[in-house]
Design an enzyme around this catalytic site. Structure first.
Site, short mmCIF file in Angstrom:
data_model
loop_
_atom_site.label_atom_id
_atom_site.label_comp_id
_atom_site.label_asym_id
_atom_site.label_seq_id
_atom_site.Cartn_x
_atom_site.Cartn_y
_atom_site.Cartn_z
N ASN A 1 42.82 70.70 38.81
CA ASN A 1 44.25 70.57 38.58
C ASN A 1 45.25 70.26 39.57
O ASN A 1 46.31 71.21 39.96
CB ASN A 1 44.76 71.91 38.03
CG ASN A 1 45.86 71.24 37.41
OD1 ASN A 1 46.29 70.63 36.45
ND2 ASN A 1 46.70 72.98 36.53
N HIS B 1 43.57 69.41 31.72
CA HIS B 1 44.73 68.93 32.94
C HIS B 1 44.83 67.93 32.75
O HIS B 1 44.02 67.22 32.41
CB HIS B 1 43.74 69.67 34.08
CG HIS B 1 43.53 70.99 33.96
ND1 HIS B 1 44.50 72.23 34.64
CD2 HIS B 1 42.35 71.64 34.77
CE1 HIS B 1 43.79 73.68 34.39
NE2 HIS B 1 42.29 73.31 34.89
N THR B 2 46.64 68.16 33.06
CA THR B 2 47.04 66.56 33.38
C THR B 2 46.52 65.83 34.28
O THR B 2 46.03 66.62 35.57
CB THR B 2 48.46 66.53 33.46
OG1 THR B 2 49.22 67.66 32.09
CG2 THR B 2 49.22 65.16 33.54
N GLN B 3 45.96 64.86 34.05
CA GLN B 3 44.78 64.05 35.07
C GLN B 3 45.51 62.59 35.62
O GLN B 3 44.77 61.77 35.91
CB GLN B 3 43.76 64.07 34.57
CG GLN B 3 42.21 65.10 34.20
CD GLN B 3 43.19 65.68 35.86
OE1 GLN B 3 42.60 64.83 37.12
NE2 GLN B 3 41.78 67.31 35.72
N SER B 4 46.36 62.30 35.21
CA SER B 4 47.67 60.96 35.75
C SER B 4 48.78 61.12 35.71
O SER B 4 49.82 62.41 35.46
CB SER B 4 47.89 60.33 34.75
OG SER B 4 47.78 60.26 34.06
#
Lengths: 294, 281
Positions: free
Chosen positions: B157, B41-44
Site C-alpha cells: 500500500n 489498496h489504491t495502486q495508482s
C-alpha cells in the site's frame, strides 16, 4: 478557599468515603474531596490571562541540593500554542498532559487545524470527571491550569497545498474577532471554568488575593500586558511562598502570545533574562513590604 | 475477459472445481459481504507533481519544484506548493501523488509537534545561534521518511511519491538524499526525481561532478544551476509549468520562495522553422 467545601471530618467512620463514585447522604463524593486535599499540598501554580497572551508560573520546592537546577521541567506544552501547569501529584499531572496531547493530536486528525483552548478544556474536564464515576479508579490528584492562545490570523489547513479560493474559508463575517488568550482551571471533580487569573496549590489563598488586585477583566478598563503579567506572576509566586519561607524553591515560568507577539503564537519558556529580571523585582517588592511592616 | 482480476488466468473448472464467487460483486454472482472481500489498496496516483531537483553547495542545499499538480494530462492545479519546510534545518520536496504528499505533510507536522515536546524549538524565526543540538537534522528526517515509505510498500500500500530531503544534518553539514515509494534511498551531491533524473541530473553534474566539488560551489552558482534545470524541464516535460518554488537551506535557516518565475526562455528561433522537411513557406 473561596469555594464552600466543608472540612471532611464528618465523613470519617461513616463509610461513605471509602469508595470513589459513592454519594454520601448529603450528596457529596468524599474521595474527590480527599483528592483536593492532595492538591492543597502541592507547590503554588498560577496562570494569568493578559491582554496579549497568557503566563503560567509554578513554585517548585527544591527537596534536595542534589537536584540539578533548571532541570526537571513541570510546565508542559500541548500542541504548539497551549501550556499546562498543575499542582498536586506530579505523575497524575503527567498523565493529564499526555491525555491532553492525545486530544490535541486527534482533533488535528479530524479537523486538520489546532484544537481551540476551550475545546481542549472541555475534553479534559470530561476526562477528569470520568475518574469520579467508577469505584475501580481514583480521582485525579491534581488541579490543572490550561493556558493557550488561539490564532487570530487565518491558519492554514494542515496539509493544504494551494492558496485556495480568495474568499475566507467556511464563510467568514468580515471584522469578526476570533481567537485570543484563554485560561482554564480544571479541578479533580472535573469542574472547570474560564478565568482571568487562576491559582492552585499550597499558596493559592495568597496568590488569589494578589490576582484580584490586578487589572485582568477587560470590561473594567485596560488589562495588563504580557511582560507585566510575567513580572506579576513571579511576584505572586514569591509572595505565596512567604508562608513556607524555610524551604528553597525554583520559579518555573512559561508564556504564550499571538503570532505577532514575543513567542510568535507558541507556548515557550520565559527567556532567562526576563525571568531573572522578574525575580529580582519580585524579591525587591517583598523587601519593600517587610520595610513597611517594620 | 473483463477488467476484474479474479477473471484472469482461471484454472480449469473440470480439474479444480468451480471458483467460489462469494467475494465478488453481486453483479458477478458474489454476496458482497464486505468482511469476505479481499483487502485492496489504491495502486495508482491520480493528481501528480512532476520533478524535484536539488544540489548541495558549500554551506547547504538548493532545492526546487514547480507549482503544478496535474490530473493526468490536464494541468489542473497551478498553485500547489511541493516544497515543505520541516524545521530550520530541513525541507522536503515531493514528486508523485499529491494526496499522499498531503498525508506525509500532516505526518511531518505531528512529528514536529511531538519533537517540540522534548524541548527542542523549531520556531521559524529562531536564530541558529541558540542551542539546537536536540533539533532533528535533515538526516534524521530522511531516515524517518524512508522507514515510512518502506513500511508502506511492504504492506503493498505504497505512498506514491518520490521525495528529496534537503538541509543540514546534525553536524550542520549539507545533506541531500532521496526516498521513494519503494523505500529505496540514495544520496548524491546532486539529485532529481522524475523527468529531472533524466534532464536535470546531467546539467547539475557538470557543476558538481562529485562530492569533492561541493565545497567550491557558492550559493549563487547553485541557485543559478537549479534555475537553469527548471528551465530545461519546462522546455521538455509536458507535465511541468513555469511558476516554481525554490528553497535554500544553510546554517542560517530556510529561505523558501514559492512564487518564482522562469526567466530568459529562448523561443525566437521558432520563427525560422517551417514544416517537417520539404515545406519552405
Amino acid at each position: 478557599d473561596g469555594t464552600n467545601r466543608r472540612a471532611p471530618q464528618t465523613s470519617i467512620g461513616t463509610g461513605y468515603d471509602l469508595s470513589n463514585s459513592v454519594f454520601s447522604p448529603d450528596g457529596r463524593n468524599f474521595q474527590v474531596e480527599y483528592a483536593t486535599k492532595a492538591v492543597e499540598n502541592g507547590g503554588t501554580a498560577v496562570g494569568i490571562r493578559c491582554k496579549d497572551g497568557v503566563v503560567l508560573a509554578l513554585e517548585k520546592i527544591v527537596t534536595s541540593k542534589l537536584l540539578k537546577k533548571d532541570a526537571n521541567k513541570r510546565i508542559a506544552t500541548v500542541d504548539r500554542n497551549m501550556g499546562v501547569v498543575h499542582s498536586g501529584l506530579v505523575p497524575d499531572g503527567r498523565h493529564f498532559v499526555s491525555r491532553a496531547r492525545d486530544e490535541a493530536s486527534s482533533w488535528r486528525g479530524t479537523y486538520k487545524a489546532p484544537i481551540p483552548a476551550s475545546a481542549l478544556a472541555n475534553r479534559m474536564g470530561a476526562y477528569v470527571q470520568a475518574y469520579t464515576l467508577y469505584n475501580s479508579v481514583r480521582p485525579f490528584g491534581i488541579t490543572a491550569i490550561v493556558g493557550g492562545y488561539d490564532a487570530e490570523t487565518e491558519v492554514d489547513v494542515d496539509g493544504a497545498v494551494g492558496s485556495g479560493p480568495k474568499m475566507g474559508s467556511g464563510g467568514k463575517t468580515p471584522g469578526a474577532k476570533e481567537g485570543g488568550p484563554y485560561l482554564y482551571m480544571i479541578e479533580p471533580s472535573g469542574l472547570y471554568w474560564g478565568y482571568y487569573g487562576a491559582a492552585t496549590g499550597k499558596g493559592r489563598q495568597a496568590a488569589k488575593a494578589e490576582l484580584e488586585k490586578l487589572n485582568l477583566d477587560p470590561s473594567k478598563g485596560e488589562v495588563i500586558g504580557l511582560e507585566e503579567g510575567v513580572k506579576e506572576a513571579a511576584r505572586i509566586i514569591y509572595a505565596a511562598h512567604e508562608d513556607s519561607k524555610d524551604k528553597e524553591f525554583e520559579l518555573e515560568m512559561t508564556w504564550v502570545s499571538a503570532v505577532n507577539g514575543p513567542t510568535k503564537g507558541r507556548h515557550e519558556e520565559v527567556p532567562k533574562e526576563l525571568r531573572e529580571e522578574a525575580e529580582r523585582l519580585a524579591k525587591k517588592a517583598l523587601e519593600g513590604e517587610d520595610d513597611m511592616e517594620e | 475477459m473483463n477488467h476484474l482480476p479474479q477473471a484472469w488466468g482461471r484454472p480449469r473448472d473440470d480439474i479444480y472445481g468451480h471458483y467460489n464467487p462469494a467475494y465478488l460483486p453481486s453483479s458477478h454472482g458474489g454476496t458482497q459481504n464486505p468482511s469476505a472481500l479481499p483487502t485492496t489498496h489504491t495502486q495508482s496516483p491520480i493528481v501528480t507533481g512532476t520533478s524535484v531537483v536539488a544540489v548541495k553547495f558549500q554551506d547547504g542545499v538548493v532545492i526546487a519544484a514547480d507549482n503544478l499538480a496535474s490530473y493526468g494530462s490536464l494541468a489542473r492545479f497551478t498553485d500547489v506548493k511541493r516544497l515543505k519546510r520541516f524545521n530550520r534545518k530541513a525541507v522536503v520536496g515531493f514528486g508523485g501523488d499529491v494526496s499522499d504528499m498531503q498525508y506525509i505533510d500532516r505526518l511531518l507536522l505531528s512529528l514536529d509537534v511531538e519533537e517540540n515536546y522534548g524541548g527542542a524549538s523549531s520556531s521559524p524565526d529562531d536564530d541558529a545561534t541558540k542551542d539546537d543540538k536536540s533539533l532533528m537534522g535533515a538526516n534524521n528526517l530522511h531516515t524517518y521518511l524512508s522507514k515510512v515509505m518502506y513500511k508502506r510498500r511492504s504492506d503493498f500500500n505504497p505512498l506514491w511519491n518520490a521525495l528529496l530531503v534537503a538541509g543540514i544534518d546534525d553536524k550542520n553539514t549539507p545533506f541531500l538524499a532521496s526516498a521513494d515509494l519503494l523505500g529505496t534511498t540514495y544520496s548524491a551531491p546532486t539529485l532529481a526525481t522524475g523527468f529531472g533524473a533524466h534532464l536535470a541530473q546531467p546539467i547539475l553534474r557538470t557543476v558538481v561532478p562529485d562530492e569533492s566539488h561541493v565545497k567550491d560551489l557558492t550559493k549563487e552558482k547553485a541557485v543559478e544551476a537549479v534555475r537553469e534545470c527548471m528551465k530545461v524541464l519546462f522546455y521538455r516535460d509536458a507535465r511541468s509549468m513555469p511558476a516554481y518554488s525554490l528553497a535554500v537551506i544553510d546554517g542560517k535557516g530556510v529561505e523558501l520562495s514559492t512564487d518564482e518565475k522562469l526567466e530568459g526562455q529562448s523561443w525566437a528561433f521558432a520563427e525560422t522553422i517551417r514544416g517537417y522537411g520539404t515545406q519552405t513557406v
